[in-house]
Design an enzyme around this catalytic site. Structure first.
Site, short mmCIF file in Angstrom:
data_model
loop_
_atom_site.label_atom_id
_atom_site.label_comp_id
_atom_site.label_asym_id
_atom_site.label_seq_id
_atom_site.Cartn_x
_atom_site.Cartn_y
_atom_site.Cartn_z
N ASP A 31 -0.38 5.02 1.06
CA ASP A 31 -0.61 5.94 2.19
C ASP A 31 -0.55 5.23 3.54
O ASP A 31 -1.22 4.22 3.76
CB ASP A 31 -1.98 6.62 2.03
CG ASP A 31 -1.99 7.49 0.77
OD1 ASP A 31 -0.91 7.95 0.36
OD2 ASP A 31 -3.09 7.68 0.21
N ASP A 81 -2.59 -0.75 5.76
CA ASP A 81 -2.99 -0.26 7.08
C ASP A 81 -4.51 -0.32 7.29
O ASP A 81 -4.99 0.01 8.36
CB ASP A 81 -2.50 1.19 7.30
CG ASP A 81 -3.14 2.16 6.34
OD1 ASP A 81 -3.16 1.86 5.13
OD2 ASP A 81 -3.64 3.20 6.79
N ASP A 114 0.83 -1.20 0.00
CA ASP A 114 0.00 0.00 0.00
C ASP A 114 0.87 1.26 0.00
O ASP A 114 2.05 1.21 0.37
CB ASP A 114 -0.87 -0.04 1.27
CG ASP A 114 -1.84 1.11 1.33
OD1 ASP A 114 -2.34 1.56 0.28
OD2 ASP A 114 -2.11 1.56 2.47
#
Lengths: 186, 186
Positions: A18, A141, A16
């Site tokens: 961000d 996240d 990922d």
């Protein structure tokens, strides 16, 4: 009908952007302070959705649509060294759910090209929902991504997910690199 | 570890853009004529890589990097009606290997938003290599994508692929819709 995942036969990792490769918390705090004059702490972001940490969540969300927001965001600590290392043993795909912010698409491509020049355009995926991504591992996240991932999920710590217990967690890139070294010999 | 593909439990289809939803052959012919003064026929494109159909293949390839090339391309005949229909019974993802042309990213997003407003940003994937895409079906005109797809490949006819025999072929959207109606009851 299982088919091999890639030509190199290395195991694949979807990583990922961000909060994982991109320090978007710091970036968001900086932009909010510059635009709205209030500096929020990272501690204020712990355990709640990120936008809720700001006095004006709607104003905070609007920042995401501003040109340059994603392009100038800082790199997460240790991410460069980690990807250089992991890239030798794994086939790495950078996978970002960027489609909600169309103006971020080129910015995210250019950000990757600047910070990770060894990651080919072939290994970049900008999508909406990640449930169609099939890699052997996924580092993210957000539960909304990990819950539907087809491989082994790895939760990367961000302020908003500190109370999550359901997945293997790494707190930083040093821990992530160590974990994926163990996966190699497992 | 198989997990369900989406919340709706509908079967998923990855649908390519260029030569499938987007009539990129016509667009390329028009741009080449406008910029270089020579009109190539669609017949000249049959059975060879598209760029080789143009007198100056390198000049033809350069057109792909020009602003507006993808944004203004015409819709493939029958694509709108087909996707409206398929979208009721399948979960549709529009998946384009766009990353080689970073300037096309926003153009492709905007093109989809204009022509297929019922396709959510959640169901758009702009990627490099499609081998990490896992859908139940994939409709594409290129073997480089279909050869590594994890579901059932469906070859959409384009000039360059007319000699390919290895996959189920559909020549147009009417045939594609009919095929996917049969898959529903199979």
């Amino acid at each position: 009908m299982p088919k091999r995942l890639n030509m190199s036969r290395k195991k694949t990792i979807a990583i990922d952007m961000d909060n994982v490769l991109v320090d978007i918390e710091t970036n968001w705090i900086n932009w909010y302070e510059r635009e709205l004059g209030v500096r929020v702490t990272r501690e204020a972001m712990r355990g709640i959705p990120e936008d809720q940490a700001f006095p004006d969540p709607e104003a905070a969300r609007k920042l995401l649509y501003q040109p340059g927001f994603f392009r100038g965001a800082p790199l997460m600590e240790g991410a460069l060294e980690a990807l250089e290392e992991l890239n030798r043993e794994y086939e790495i795909y950078i996978v970002s759910a960027a489609m909600e912010f169309p103006n971020s698409l080129l910015e995210k491509h250019d950000w990757i090209a600047e910070h990770f020049p060894f990651i080919s355009w072939r290994n970049i995926v900008l999508c909406g929902d990640k449930s169609v991504i099939a890699t052997d591992y996924m580092i993210d996240d957000h539960l909304k991504n990990l819950d539907f991932c087809k491989g082994i999920p790895v939760l990367f710590t961000a302020g908003h997910n500190i109370h999550v217990t359901k997945y293997t967690r790494v707190n930083n890139w040093k821990e992530a690199t160590a974990l994926f070294k163990r996966y190699l010999v497992a």
